[in-house]
Write an enzyme that holds these catalytic residues in place. Structure first.
Site, PDB file in Angstrom:
ATOM      1  N   TRP A   1       0.885  -5.297   3.946  1.00 33.86           N
ATOM      2  CA  TRP A   1       1.651  -5.007   2.735  1.00 33.86           C
ATOM      3  C   TRP A   1       3.099  -4.629   3.055  1.00 33.86           C
ATOM      4  CZ3 TRP A   1       3.291   0.075   0.984  1.00 33.86           C
ATOM      5  CH2 TRP A   1       2.967   1.118   1.853  1.00 33.86           C
TER       6      TRP A   1
ATOM      7  N   GLU B   1      -2.359   7.257   5.962  1.00 36.44           N
ATOM      8  CA  GLU B   1      -3.620   6.901   6.613  1.00 36.44           C
ATOM      9  C   GLU B   1      -4.223   8.060   7.399  1.00 36.44           C
ATOM     10  OE1 GLU B   1      -2.739   2.113   7.040  1.00 36.44           O
ATOM     11  OE2 GLU B   1      -2.329   3.444   8.730  1.00 36.44           O
TER      12      GLU B   1
END
Length: 769
Positions: free
Chosen positions: A357, A488
């Protein structure tokens, strides 16, 4: 943080031989041309630590994951751009002694990347174990004019040696990837051939069946006079070489000019590769090294006319931004909508060279402003052409009715990332793809794209979000469970604010675009509705209901959006209170400890504020920035640029400058101790954002360019080019104000400091500070 690269505005310079930094330098000094790329490996043999890397765009291998168990929907492989045949090799033997810097006394060493003209120079003086002293000068480049080719000029001068020297230019396809999960080699030989002044090998990838012919043609001169080559041909599996032995005299140089090409079945029929290769080598060798080098400089000159950012008064900042722009232009040219931008580009193996992305969130703004609009359009078409596989991917996970979940990692549209918490949970990537369509149309005005391609993607993404939410009877709101946001360092969380926010935005944008297309192109709208089985009343009513009743975590006391449910249950120790010896935490802490901490890998809530800043007042932005920035460890390359842009908007010059410098010199200074794996190519577009959107305050509002710039105290001025809807502008911000030059034949209205200004064709104006 390393500090061995010399500061120079147009060059990257390494002075002195540092074997311990060699793999870092191999990344930094990499070359590419959009079709192929090459790490800065030595031409001659080097037995020290090195990561050999030559990459051909679009050629990949589905490497089987090491994970020993699968669940429904789990990817079977991790696709990766693979190390291809080594085309740069030139073995040197002095008498019976092979030249190898790992076994020599290195008296002097210099490596220089000339970013202005697009070539790499290396020179060294070394003494072999037997006392032979030589000087070597090399120049090489990957041609952006003949973009399947490269060329090398390699000159060796013995100082205290007269006798035989054997020079063996070679092509070696017996290569491996460092990150091969099972130490497998990915190539089989198809054919090979050698001739007096060159040769080639043609290889085929296992499983995927890509074929690449890699070949060489060379000339030799001694004491600056051409030498008729009588070469000994050397052939073995996946390898061809030509050994030339000459009698040399001390002080007299011997030079080899090597022309090479990578010809791929991506672009030609496999059966034609050998003939195309031979023709290509003939053309470039007849053109000659000096002409190719001059064409390279001219082509780079044209790129810099459009892409350059000039910073006066801060050479370190200037070098950083040019390095980032240079690497971006080496990696992706936008000529082929089958190609995309891997996080490491052509500089290393990490992340497999796959599409993430990153492209939509970070690279699209750069290419919109610095290249023809077809470049960004091709990035969008890449995703459109993979829509069917995105729908298949969603089906594997239980979604229906044409819902699409684009892969977190892909080569051909198939999900191939093997970490479950990212593959299944980091679904916000869908939102970045929708936002890129919005960015493109807002910037270019190309609304035709929406009717032809964009709306179909937007509805498929909106359908995914509408099925991914849950209705909570307890809250009487919709919730989003079991996700991973951009941070993350948090997995399997509920109600990540950013994910919930972009999900609602996607559904609203899909409906807005649908209304526009229905009004402007009713026939196309009906045809699309029939194709995808759109039940507008039912589906759009559900979108509206979700948007109206979505839950967004928020803390009233602090006045901030909560990254996710329970974030404040974590121990709130700020990054400044974390001992330096424990950073980076991804290299020093267990994963369990990271997950239980409050530390943020990269912008998460702030990513949403960056995307949708017009929805929030300045006080809301400031509260969230001041809360989340001190908790962010910036251990993703994508993080500092977002923080720089928001800090600039808040007028926080110190933090804006700090984060700009960090993102621009991330690889040059090896901030995160990981440049040896390759440069952070996609985040380099964020460096451009930090200058243009940050210090330049550039936005697009109501179809117009808007600027709200400020000049960092350390700079005398800065300037950049912006291409916008057929007009090219140069914006210069100095102490006297903002100077705008219109370099095109179109009049344009821009907004400076909130006031509209008309910039006449081929004219300029000054807006005083």
């Amino acid at each position: 943080m390393k500090d061995y690269i010399q500061v120079d505005e147009w060059r990257i310079i390494e002075e002195g031989f540092r074997p311990e930094y060699n793999t870092i330098s191999e990344s930094i000094f990499s070359l590419g041309n959009g079709r192929m790329g090459q790490r800065a490996n030595f031409e001659e043999v080097y037995s020290g630590e090195t990561l050999q890397g030559n990459y051909v765009a679009g050629v990949y291998y589905p490497d089987k994951t090491r994970v020993g168990w699968w669940k429904n929907g789990y990817p079977e492989y991790f696709a990766k751009v693979i190390n291809a045949a080594n085309w740069i090799g030139i073995d040197i033997t002095l008498g019976a002694e092979q030249l190898d810097l790992a076994k020599c006394e290195v008296i002097a060493f210099r490596r220089e990347l000339n970013m202005k003209d697009g070539y790499l120079k290396r020179s060294f003086r070394a003494k072999t174990a037997k006392g032979i002293e030589v000087e070597v000068d090399t120049t090489r480049f990957c041609s952006i004019v003949d973009d399947e080719t490269g060329a090398i000029r390699y000159t060796i001068t013995p100082f205290n040696y007269s006798g035989p020297i054997t020079i063996s230019p070679f092509v070696d396809g017996d290569v491996a990837n460092k990150d091969s999960n099972y130490d497998e080699k990915f190539w089989d030989e198809v054919t090979r051939e050698s001739w007096n002044n060159g040769g080639y090998i043609q290889l085929r990838t296992k499983k995927t069946g890509f074929e690449v012919a890699t070949g060489q043609r060379f000339t030799v001169s001694q004491n600056n006079l051409p030498v008729e080559v009588d070469a000994k041909k050397i052939e073995k599996d996946k390898y061809v070489a030509s050994a030339i032995t000459l009698e040399v005299v001390a002080g007299q140089p011997v030079s080899v000019i090597k022309y090479a090409a990578n010809i791929s079945s991506q672009n030609y029929p496999a059966a034609a590769l050998a003939e195309v290769l031979k023709t290509t080598l003939k053309v470039i060798s007849e053109k000659g090294f000096e002409k190719m080098l001059a064409e390279q400089a001219a082509a780079w000159g044209k790129k810099w006319q459009h892409n350059d950012i000039i910073i006066e008064g801060d050479a370190s900042a200037q070098q950083g931004i040019r390095f980032n722009i240079f690497q971006l232009n080496q990696t992706y040219t936008g000529e082929d909508d089958r190609l995309n931008i891997g996080p490491k580009g052509f500089t290393g193996e990490k992340y497999g060279g796959s599409t993430y992305w990153d492209t939509e969130a970070y690279c699209v703004p750069f290419y919109l402003a610095t290249a023809d609009q077809k470049v960004t359009r091709n990035l969008l078409l890449y995703r459109y052409k993979q829509l069917g596989k995105a729908i298949d991917n969603a089906k594997l996970l239980g979604f229906r009715n044409g819902a699409a979940l684009y892969p977190m990692v892909t080569m051909d549209g198939t999900e191939c990332h093997n970490e479950w918490e990212i593959t299944f949970e980091e679904i916000h990537r869908n939102g970045a793809i929708a936002h890129a369509i919005y960015d493109y149309v807002r910037y270019t005005g190309d609304e035709k794209y929406l009717a032809d391609y964009g709306l179909e993607v937007l509805i498929a993404i909106a359908r995914f979000w509408s099925q991914r939410v849950n209705w909570s009877d307890d809250r009487r709101q919709y919730v989003m469970l079991g996700v991973t946001g951009p941070n993350e360092y948090e997995n399997n969380v509920n109600n990540n604010w950013y994910t919930n926010t972009i999900a609602c935005w996607c559904m609203q944008y899909a409906m807005d675009v649908a209304a526009k297309v229905q009004n402007q192109e009713p026939a196309k709208y009906k045809a699309l509705g029939d194709k995808i089985g759109l039940n507008e009343r039912v589906e759009f009513n559900r979108f509206r209901d979700i948007i109206e009743k979505m839950y967004f975590p928020y803390d009233e006391k602090l006045g901030v959006f909560l990254q996710q449910d329970g974030y404040l249950d974590k121990e709130q120790i700020l990054v400044k209170d974390l001992p330096a010896s424990e950073r980076p935490i991804n290299q020093k802490w267990s994963w369990d400890r990271i997950l239980r901490s409050c530390y943020i890998k990269q912008a998460d809530v702030l990513q949403g504020i960056y995307f949708f800043e017009d929805k929030y007042d300045i006080d809301t932005i400031r509260r969230n920035y001041d809360f989340y920035e001190p908790r962010t460890v910036h251990e993703s390359s994508l993080s500092p640029c977002v923080h720089a842009v928001i800090a600039a908007k808040l007028g926080d010059e110190a933090r804006a400058y700090e984060f700009y410098l960090r993102t621009s010199r991330l690889d040059l200074d090896d901030y995160n101790n990981d440049t040896e794996d390759g440069c952070h190519i996609t985040s380099m577009a964020g460096t451009w954002m930090a200058v243009v959107q940050g210090f330049g305050g550039m936005r697009v509002r109501d179809g117009k360019l808007s600027f709200n710039p400020f000049l960092p105290a350390k700079w005398k001025s800065f300037s950049f080019h912006i291409g916008f809807r057929g007009t090219l502008l140069n914006i210069r911000v100095g102490k006297e104000g903002v100077q705008i030059k219109n370099l095109s034949g179109n009049e344009l209205t821009v907004t400076i400091y909130g006031k509209d200004q008309i910039v006449k064709a081929n004219n300029e104006l000054l807006v005083e500070a």
